[in-house]
Design an enzyme around this catalytic site. Structure first.
Site, PDB file in Angstrom:
ATOM      1  N   HIS A 147     -16.906  -4.146 -31.158  1.00 23.26           N
ATOM      2  CA  HIS A 147     -18.047  -4.014 -32.073  1.00 23.26           C
ATOM      3  C   HIS A 147     -17.633  -4.545 -33.445  1.00 23.26           C
ATOM      4  CE1 HIS A 147     -21.544  -2.303 -34.042  1.00 23.26           C
ATOM      5  NE2 HIS A 147     -20.791  -1.565 -34.831  1.00 23.26           N
ATOM      6  N   ASN A 148     -18.552  -5.226 -34.137  1.00 25.37           N
ATOM      7  CA  ASN A 148     -18.221  -5.778 -35.464  1.00 25.37           C
ATOM      8  C   ASN A 148     -16.867  -6.490 -35.419  1.00 25.37           C
ATOM      9  OD1 ASN A 148     -20.570  -4.722 -36.508  1.00 25.37           O
ATOM     10  ND2 ASN A 148     -19.608  -3.031 -37.602  1.00 25.37           N
TER      11      ASN A 148
END
Length: 751
Positions: free
Chosen positions: A305-306
């Site tokens: 994520h990110n």
């Protein structure tokens, strides 16, 4: 120097230059470039460096901490100075774990090559050491640290101080006795070889000797038959013990005489137990050995994520290095948050925050370079698209031009799929997860609109938090424009809004997938766990951390795996329990980033419920018994002089709700060197196929929270029974040799 090079083999020339030393530029940014003198120390594994103006101050690092050497402009720092220094002068040392890179510039191409080839040779040497060589090198490293006057000798007072540094609290009379035995020259001091011998005497382990004695007829050696008996009765090897016993003697027995006699000494026995084969993780399951020909939806997929962030999601640095680090850890799904750039080039960062920006095209170039270095199974690019149509088209151009054949742009066989293709069929391919105009069935009929309903997914991506959404003026539109060129690149991962399980069962296509915040996914799991599992047998789904986690902390991925979610996205940049579980889950199957889900999660008609595992056909709970015997050479957590750890061991089980449990030993006062517990911890595991086992060592503290020392996490199904060592990892998941925990594991069916 060139003359020497022609007279010596390449490697010897390189190592000779490194030991003589070189002045290299250490580069941290375009404006920070400073000269440092580097040289390889006599141990052949330590690199020393200092500023020529810094007086006596210097720094060192071990080659064992270096993971790889990159040539040329292969880091962001090096790319920033590419116009100033040509590629043949530049190289980057990449360290294990979260330690930053070391970017260096040599004065000549020959000097750069000497360091590049020399360090690579030393890395290879470090990686191919056997357990005894690794242990000896660890002891030598400590000796070098403690030998302050660099005379290569240590008296008893210095040795006592060194033992404290090494986490050893021991009886002074006993230490003096061993010191005197090692001091063969009776000089009152030990040279490095004598100190290694002293340490070997110090580390003779009674608990291993006792196991050896139980099977040795004469107390001196294990015959081939005695070793076979040990492997069969204790290590659970059954019929294969005979051939394996002979192999172990050949591999680990240091005495040539014993090898000829097909027997094993205590030293060889201890080397075997401390080896990879003696590990708690079954080495056969470390290899790629699962069926990779099932639909993508039948696998857990290591997901980030990110991915662009190195730190938190409010002020953290965005970096290409973050993608490289994630891919090196086996990540197969990366996230790219795209926004319009001021000069027509899309940029990637966490929108409406102070995180720094990087170019979309640079990320795609990085993916091309690193996507398949660790695993050649497919990489999914999860696109959170906040760009206008014009820059979306630029993104599509970059994807096609940079990735070329790597990018999947059409169904594999030209047919509309009724089930997703397999990882095997998609090897070497990069897939785009994003919005799509229409479906694969329409073949993008020209009459279709280029507009996509906002209800599908906020900002064409994952609606995470107010900070990640478009400004109010933009979100008032009921339609958002989508570039036809970008839409065309979406094949098997079309992002759609989730309309409920009934709709998914009757209307959804196998290539459509939805994303859920952790809270939404947990609610669905709680309210309709079995339906979630059935849906995830047919389609992919992605879960991601709450937007309120501004510190980039993580949720527990086990909750999502329990209902068959494949793409459970975590902040890879944030160390801790959650990433330990992720690393543990994906350590099996060649660390390829894909793990086959249990059979009861691959059935679209499954009745399995994580809340009632006992209702499943074929339900077979297991009994797990772990005797925690001892630990070896635990690292210090408090560097204050005289401080020694008070260790305890905790075993934690993660799985379906009934399996979430933990048990721990008592703590041992002042002994991080060779604490002995001999305590047994017992567990019942209801869904062994889903469970993870985490071993944690902590420093007990009466007045505050215990300090973390080390951990190791593995799937329950990968545990080897018998006398095993657990080789501990640091908080960021890197090895901390020779720290280990010695256990006796028993796994049986619950009757």
């Amino acid at each position: 120097m060139k003359k020497i090079k022609t007279q010596l083999p390449e490697t010897l020339w390189a190592l000779g230059l490194m030991m003589a030393g070189s002045t290299l530029r250490k580069v941290k940014s375009r404006s920070w470039k400073k000269q440092r003198h580097f040289r390889l120390l006599e141990d052949g594994l330590t690199i020393w460096y200092k500023s020529r103006w810094a007086g006596k101050g210097h720094s060192t690092f071990s080659v064992m901490d270096v993971e790889a050497v990159r040539e040329g402009h292969q880091s962001e720092v090096m790319l920033s100075i590419a116009e100033e220094f040509p590629a043949e002068l530049c190289f980057t040392l990449v360290f294990h774990g979260r330690q930053g890179n070391l970017d260096l510039v040599a004065d000549s191409p020959e000097e750069a090559q000497a360091w590049i080839q020399g360090v690579r040779k030393l890395i290879h040497k470090a990686q191919t050491m056997d357990e005894q060589e690794r242990q000896d090198q660890w002891v030598r490293d400590w000796f070098q640290k403690a030998d302050k006057n660099k005379d290569g000798k240590m008296n008893f007072k210095e040795v006592k101080k060194l033992l404290k540094m090494m986490n050893v609290e021991m009886n002074e009379d006993n230490a003096l006795h061993l010191f005197t035995m090692a001091d063969k020259c009776e000089s009152g001091s030990l040279e490095i070889e004598q100190f290694v011998h002293f340490y070997q005497m110090l580390t003779q382990r009674d608990e291993v000797w006792k196991v050896f004695q139980d099977y040795s007829g004469d107390g001196e050696r294990l015959t081939l038959e005695e070793l076979e008996t040990f492997l069969r009765l204790e290590q659970g090897e059954g019929d294969q013990s005979s051939q394996h016993a002979q192999q172990l003697i050949q591999r680990y027995e240091p005495s040539e005489t014993a090898v000829k006699e097909s027997s094993m000494s205590l030293e060889g026995f201890q080397m075997y137990l401390c080896s990879q084969e003696g590990s708690v993780f079954n080495p056969a399951l470390l290899e790629l050995q699962q069926d990779m020909n099932q639909p993508l939806s039948h696998y857990f997929i290591s997901s980030s994520h990110n991915t662009y962030l190195l730190e938190d999601q409010l002020r953290g640095q965005s970096s290409l290095e973050a993608y490289i680090q994630a891919l090196k850890r086996g990540c197969r799904c990366v996230e790219v948050d795209c926004w319009d750039g001021s000069d027509g080039e899309p940029v990637v960062y966490h929108g409406h925050t102070l995180t720094s920006k990087i170019l979309f095209r640079d990320i795609i170039s990085t993916l091309k370079e690193y996507a398949f270095k660790v695993s050649d199974f497919p990489v999914i690019v999860s696109l959170e698209n906040h760009c206008g149509v014009e820059q979306q088209t630029v993104m599509a151009t970059h994807l096609r031009q940079i990735l070329g054949e790597m990018l999947l742009t059409a169904p594999l066989d030209g047919q509309i799929p009724h089930m997703l293709p397999s990882p095997q069929e998609l090897r070497g391919k990069i897939l785009l997860k994003a919005k799509k105009i229409g479906g694969l069935e329409t073949h993008l009929d020209e009459t279709l609109t280029d507009e996509v309903s906002d209800e599908d997914e906020t900002a064409n991506g994952d609606a995470e938090s107010p900070s990640a959404e478009d400004p109010p003026a933009e979100t008032t539109n009921k339609k958002s424009k989508l570039s036809r060129e970008l839409s065309d690149l979406v094949v098997y991962c079309k992002s759609v809004h989730f309309h409920g399980f009934e709709h998914a069962r009757s209307q959804a296509k196998c290539y459509e997938m939805s994303s859920f915040s952790e809270s939404k996914a947990k609610k669905l799991a709680k309210d309709a766990g079995s339906e979630f599992i059935r849906c995830n047998a047919r389609q992919l789904c992605r879960t991601y951390p709450s937007g309120l986690r501004t510190d980039s902390s993580n949720y527990n991925p086990q909750d999502m795996w329990n209902v068959g979610c494949q793409i459970v996205a975590l902040n890879f940049q944030t160390a801790g329990l959650e990433m330990d579980l992720n690393d543990g889950r994906f350590r099996q199957n060649g660390c390829c980033g894909y793990v086959l889900k249990p059979d009861f999660m691959r059935d679209a008609d499954s009745s399995f419920s994580p809340d009632r595992p006992e209702d499943r056909p074929g339900y077979k709970p297991a009994r797990l018994s772990i005797q925690v015997i001892s630990a070896q050479q635990l690292p210090k957590v408090n560097q204050k002089e005289g401080s020694i750890v008070d260790p305890l061991v905790r075993v934690e089980i993660y799985g379906v709700p009934q399996d979430q449990t933990k048990e721990e030993t008592g703590h041992i006062n002042n002994n991080g060197f060779n604490p002995v517990w001999n305590e047994t911890l017992n567990f019942i595991v209801h869904s062994p196929e889903l469970a993870l086992v985490r071993f944690v060592v902590e420093d007990h503290d009466k007045t505050s929270r215990n300090d973390f020392i080390g951990q190791f996490t593995l799937p329950f199904t990968c545990i080897q029974p018998g006398y095993r060592h657990i080789h501990l990892l640091s908080k960021d998941g890197t090895a901390i040799p020779p720290s280990s925990v010695f256990v006796n594991v028993n796994v049986s069916e619950l009757t």
